[in-house]
Design a protein around this motif. Structure first.
Motif, PDB file in Angstrom:
ATOM      1  N   VAL A 256       1.386 -44.254 -26.027  1.00 42.43           N
ATOM      2  CA  VAL A 256       1.180 -42.761 -25.021  1.00 42.43           C
ATOM      3  C   VAL A 256      -0.231 -42.237 -25.171  1.00 42.43           C
ATOM      4  O   VAL A 256      -0.624 -42.232 -26.308  1.00 42.43           O
ATOM      5  N   ALA A 257      -0.750 -41.939 -24.032  1.00 43.14           N
ATOM      6  CA  ALA A 257      -2.177 -41.497 -23.882  1.00 43.14           C
ATOM      7  C   ALA A 257      -2.129 -40.217 -23.683  1.00 43.14           C
ATOM      8  O   ALA A 257      -1.496 -39.678 -22.884  1.00 43.14           O
ATOM      9  N   SER A 258      -3.223 -39.685 -24.132  1.00 44.70           N
ATOM     10  CA  SER A 258      -3.495 -38.163 -23.587  1.00 44.70           C
ATOM     11  C   SER A 258      -4.947 -37.739 -23.668  1.00 44.70           C
ATOM     12  O   SER A 258      -5.863 -38.584 -24.540  1.00 44.70           O
ATOM     13  N   GLY A 259      -5.584 -36.752 -22.983  1.00 48.54           N
ATOM     14  CA  GLY A 259      -6.722 -36.174 -23.191  1.00 48.54           C
ATOM     15  C   GLY A 259      -7.801 -36.965 -22.116  1.00 48.54           C
ATOM     16  O   GLY A 259      -8.999 -36.636 -22.118  1.00 48.54           O
ATOM     17  N   PHE A 260      -7.276 -37.587 -21.475  1.00 48.20           N
ATOM     18  CA  PHE A 260      -7.893 -38.436 -20.403  1.00 48.20           C
ATOM     19  C   PHE A 260      -7.093 -38.809 -19.080  1.00 48.20           C
ATOM     20  O   PHE A 260      -5.955 -38.870 -19.242  1.00 48.20           O
TER      21      PHE A 260
ATOM     22  N   SER B  44      -4.537 -43.078 -15.636  1.00 48.58           N
ATOM     23  CA  SER B  44      -4.434 -44.069 -14.514  1.00 48.58           C
ATOM     24  C   SER B  44      -6.031 -44.817 -14.190  1.00 48.58           C
ATOM     25  O   SER B  44      -6.170 -45.628 -13.421  1.00 48.58           O
ATOM     26  N   ASN B  45      -7.088 -43.939 -14.627  1.00 52.44           N
ATOM     27  CA  ASN B  45      -8.432 -44.375 -14.068  1.00 52.44           C
ATOM     28  C   ASN B  45      -9.035 -45.342 -14.815  1.00 52.44           C
ATOM     29  O   ASN B  45     -10.387 -45.766 -14.698  1.00 52.44           O
ATOM     30  N   TYR B  46      -8.270 -45.617 -15.826  1.00 55.12           N
ATOM     31  CA  TYR B  46      -9.312 -46.550 -16.928  1.00 55.12           C
ATOM     32  C   TYR B  46      -8.440 -47.813 -17.141  1.00 55.12           C
ATOM     33  O   TYR B  46      -7.289 -47.877 -17.460  1.00 55.12           O
ATOM     34  N   ASP B  47      -9.125 -49.120 -17.584  1.00 58.84           N
ATOM     35  CA  ASP B  47      -8.795 -50.009 -17.962  1.00 58.84           C
ATOM     36  C   ASP B  47      -8.005 -49.748 -19.574  1.00 58.84           C
ATOM     37  O   ASP B  47      -8.723 -49.078 -20.307  1.00 58.84           O
ATOM     38  N   MET B  48      -7.184 -50.589 -19.814  1.00 54.95           N
ATOM     39  CA  MET B  48      -6.494 -50.357 -20.993  1.00 54.95           C
ATOM     40  C   MET B  48      -6.352 -51.632 -21.921  1.00 54.95           C
ATOM     41  O   MET B  48      -6.159 -52.787 -21.163  1.00 54.95           O
TER      42      MET B  48
ATOM     43  N   THR C 238      -6.984 -51.001 -13.888  1.00 58.21           N
ATOM     44  CA  THR C 238      -6.446 -49.821 -13.237  1.00 58.21           C
ATOM     45  C   THR C 238      -5.462 -50.098 -12.289  1.00 58.21           C
ATOM     46  O   THR C 238      -5.598 -51.429 -11.847  1.00 58.21           O
ATOM     47  N   SER C 239      -4.678 -49.347 -11.761  1.00 54.13           N
ATOM     48  CA  SER C 239      -3.594 -49.757 -11.039  1.00 54.13           C
ATOM     49  C   SER C 239      -3.601 -48.535  -9.651  1.00 54.13           C
ATOM     50  O   SER C 239      -4.228 -47.410  -9.969  1.00 54.13           O
ATOM     51  N   SER C 240      -3.066 -48.989  -8.695  1.00 53.35           N
ATOM     52  CA  SER C 240      -3.039 -47.842  -7.616  1.00 53.35           C
ATOM     53  C   SER C 240      -1.501 -48.144  -7.125  1.00 53.35           C
ATOM     54  O   SER C 240      -0.588 -48.381  -7.551  1.00 53.35           O
TER      55      SER C 240
ATOM     56  N   ASN D 212       1.944 -42.094 -18.334  1.00 54.14           N
ATOM     57  CA  ASN D 212       0.603 -42.080 -19.382  1.00 54.14           C
ATOM     58  C   ASN D 212       0.682 -43.191 -20.571  1.00 54.14           C
ATOM     59  O   ASN D 212       0.541 -42.922 -21.624  1.00 54.14           O
ATOM     60  N   THR D 213       1.547 -44.140 -20.222  1.00 46.33           N
ATOM     61  CA  THR D 213       2.205 -45.279 -21.236  1.00 46.33           C
ATOM     62  C   THR D 213       1.713 -46.438 -20.979  1.00 46.33           C
ATOM     63  O   THR D 213       2.075 -47.005 -19.602  1.00 46.33           O
TER      64      THR D 213
END
Length: 118
Positions: A23-27, A30-34, A53-55, A81-82
């Motif tokens: 789980v991501a937070s603080g940014f 959806s805008n970033y590669d993970m 990133t996805s759309s 955000n996961t």
């Protein structure tokens, strides 16, 4: 503050499956590669998988390390955000601490332990 919190690790027998979550937070997730990376006991960090990133019309492209290709599947749910890592056909050599990372920020989570053993 960028934060990543992994979960879902545990002890599993060879051939078994696990699904890791991050789980991501603080940014704006959806805008970033993970990316998922792992560290086995006594070894350095090993890249596992990356998702772009996805759309609305694309789920994001994926890449895998040779050691996990065909067994692991990376995915993301931007609404939650996961980041996920579905791991099937686990082997003893998959034993490691697994971390999710957001390369743009150079941040990774605290990790989750995966142990594959009979």
């Amino acid at each position: 503050e960028v934060q990543l919190v992994e979960s879902g690790g545990g002890l599993v027998q060879p051939g078994g499956s696990l699904r890791l979550s991050c789980v991501a937070s603080g940014f704006t997730f959806s805008n970033y590669d993970m990316k998922w990376v792992r560290q086995a006991p006594g070894k350095g960090l090993e890249w596992v998988s990356t998702i772009s990133t996805s759309s609305a019309t694309s789920s994001g492209s994926t890449r895998y390390g040779d050691s996990v290709k065909g067994r692991f599947t990376i995915s993301r749910d931007n609404a939650k955000n996961t980041l996920y890592l579905q791991m099937n056909g686990l082997k003893s050599e998959d034993t490691a601490v697994y971390y999710c990372t957001v390369p743009h920020y150079g941040v990774r989570g605290q990790g989750t332990q995966v142990t594959v053993s009979s």
